[in-house]
Motif scaffolding. Structure first.
Motif, mmCIF file in Angstrom:
data_model
loop_
_atom_site.group_PDB
_atom_site.id
_atom_site.type_symbol
_atom_site.label_atom_id
_atom_site.label_comp_id
_atom_site.label_asym_id
_atom_site.label_seq_id
_atom_site.Cartn_x
_atom_site.Cartn_y
_atom_site.Cartn_z
ATOM 1 N N LEU A 15 0.847 -1.187 0.000
ATOM 2 C CA LEU A 15 0.000 0.000 0.000
ATOM 3 C C LEU A 15 0.880 1.233 0.000
ATOM 4 C CD1 LEU A 15 -2.488 -0.997 2.873
ATOM 5 C CD2 LEU A 15 -2.693 -1.511 0.426
ATOM 6 N N ALA A 16 0.460 2.247 -0.734
ATOM 7 C CA ALA A 16 1.199 3.514 -0.756
ATOM 8 C C ALA A 16 0.210 4.659 -0.690
ATOM 9 C CB ALA A 16 2.059 3.625 -2.013
ATOM 10 N N VAL A 17 0.578 5.717 0.010
ATOM 11 C CA VAL A 17 -0.316 6.860 0.155
ATOM 12 C C VAL A 17 0.500 8.144 0.228
ATOM 13 C CG1 VAL A 17 -0.354 6.595 2.663
ATOM 14 C CG2 VAL A 17 -2.199 7.847 1.540
ATOM 15 N N LEU A 61 2.054 8.649 9.374
ATOM 16 C CA LEU A 61 1.437 8.073 8.177
ATOM 17 C C LEU A 61 1.949 6.662 7.903
ATOM 18 C CD1 LEU A 61 -0.495 8.554 5.824
ATOM 19 C CD2 LEU A 61 1.427 9.457 4.508
ATOM 20 N N VAL A 62 3.233 6.416 8.095
ATOM 21 C CA VAL A 62 3.757 5.075 7.827
ATOM 22 C C VAL A 62 3.172 4.065 8.818
ATOM 23 C CG1 VAL A 62 5.858 5.138 9.257
ATOM 24 C CG2 VAL A 62 5.845 3.863 7.109
ATOM 25 N N CYS A 65 -0.322 3.330 7.507
ATOM 26 C CA CYS A 65 -0.232 2.479 6.325
ATOM 27 C C CYS A 65 0.057 1.034 6.721
ATOM 28 C CB CYS A 65 0.855 3.026 5.407
ATOM 29 S SG CYS A 65 0.728 2.505 3.694
ATOM 30 N N GLN A 68 -2.984 -0.572 8.422
ATOM 31 C CA GLN A 68 -3.995 -0.980 7.450
ATOM 32 C C GLN A 68 -3.607 -2.300 6.792
ATOM 33 O OE1 GLN A 68 -6.859 0.418 6.874
ATOM 34 N NE2 GLN A 68 -7.516 -0.784 5.105
ATOM 35 N N ALA A 116 4.615 3.850 2.595
ATOM 36 C CA ALA A 116 4.276 2.593 1.930
ATOM 37 C C ALA A 116 4.554 1.447 2.890
ATOM 38 C CB ALA A 116 5.075 2.419 0.641
ATOM 39 N N LEU A 237 -7.360 4.720 5.241
ATOM 40 C CA LEU A 237 -6.551 4.172 6.322
ATOM 41 C C LEU A 237 -7.285 4.336 7.652
ATOM 42 C CD1 LEU A 237 -3.036 5.567 5.346
ATOM 43 C CD2 LEU A 237 -4.102 3.434 4.652
#
Length: 238
Positions: A15-17, A61-62, A65, A68, A116, A237
């Motif tokens: 997954l990447a955001v 954020l990581v 990610c 999730q 990611a 997420l």
């Protein structure tokens, strides 16, 4: 410690955001308490508040990610870093000590962050365009002659350069190339254009390369992995 080696059977690639730092920090239940003491100490050393917020947002954020991907809450994700160069902890390549089968990567630029997570090696990078554009010496150091020709004749040379830059930074993070070898790695065979904002998928050797533009953030991003990456929205997420 959990063994996630069989978790990739649950399906899908990493997954990447990409998101604005402010968006991440506004999420309900998200704050610096998710970070380790070491991360908070590093964050406190930044002189500019905006840079500190980018650092904090990327490290949050990581976790989101990875959480999730694994199927747990971000509060249960412990992030550590180790530098392969000096061997010291606290900086360098990020990893999850409690989930050795999960690979993570993060990036932050001015006001924008990326992360990611996957079950095999993954690297992500995001950059915002500078108003002055890349310096010619930087382009010559980073690009091969073939890449340089493509960038110079492109309708938007700055965006074309950033496309190659984030790809190579992601390749560094996945362990395929080094800073010193950036200029020797030729990606001129990879397409430069995304279509209608749809992520652009290509291959470099055995790696999947996924490129996309975040127009609302004026940012260009890339993620690379042996498995095909998936771009998700921040709202997905959690």
């Amino acid at each position: 410690m959990h063994d996630d080696r069989d978790a990739d059977r649950r399906g899908g690639g990493p997954l990447a955001v990409v998101a604005a730092s402010a968006e991440v920090l506004r999420l309900p239940g998200v704050d610096e308490r998710l970070l380790t003491d070491g991360e908070r100490e590093r964050a406190a050393r930044f002189r500019q508040e905006s840079t500190r917020e980018d650092f904090v947002a990327a490290h949050i954020l990581v976790r989101l990610c990875a959480a999730q991907l694994i199927g747990m809450t971000a509060g249960g994700v412990t992030l550590a870093q180790s530098c392969p160069g000096c061997g010291k902890a606290g900086h360098g390549k990020p990893y999850l000590p409690d989930h050795p089968g999960v690979h993570v990567s993060l990036s932050h630029t001015k006001g924008v962050v990326a992360a990611a997570a996957g079950y095999r090696a993954v690297g992500v990078d995001v950059e915002r365009a500078e108003r002055t554009g890349p310096h010619p010496e930087v382009m010559e150091r980073v690009l091969t002659e073939a890449e340089l020709r493509l960038v110079e004749k492109h309708a938007d040379p700055q965006r074309a350069f950033l496309r190659q830059w984030v790809r190579k930074e992601a390749l560094i993070k996945v362990g395929r190339i080094t800073l010193d070898s950036m200029g020797a790695v030729d990606l001129s065979a990879l397409p430069l254009e995304t279509v209608d904002g749809v992520p652009l998928s290509s291959r470099f050797e055995d790696l999947h390369v996924l490129d996309w533009d975040e127009e609302k953030h004026e940012a260009t991003a890339a993620v690379v992995s042996p498995d095909g990456p998936r771009v998700v929205d921040l709202a997905d997420l959690g």
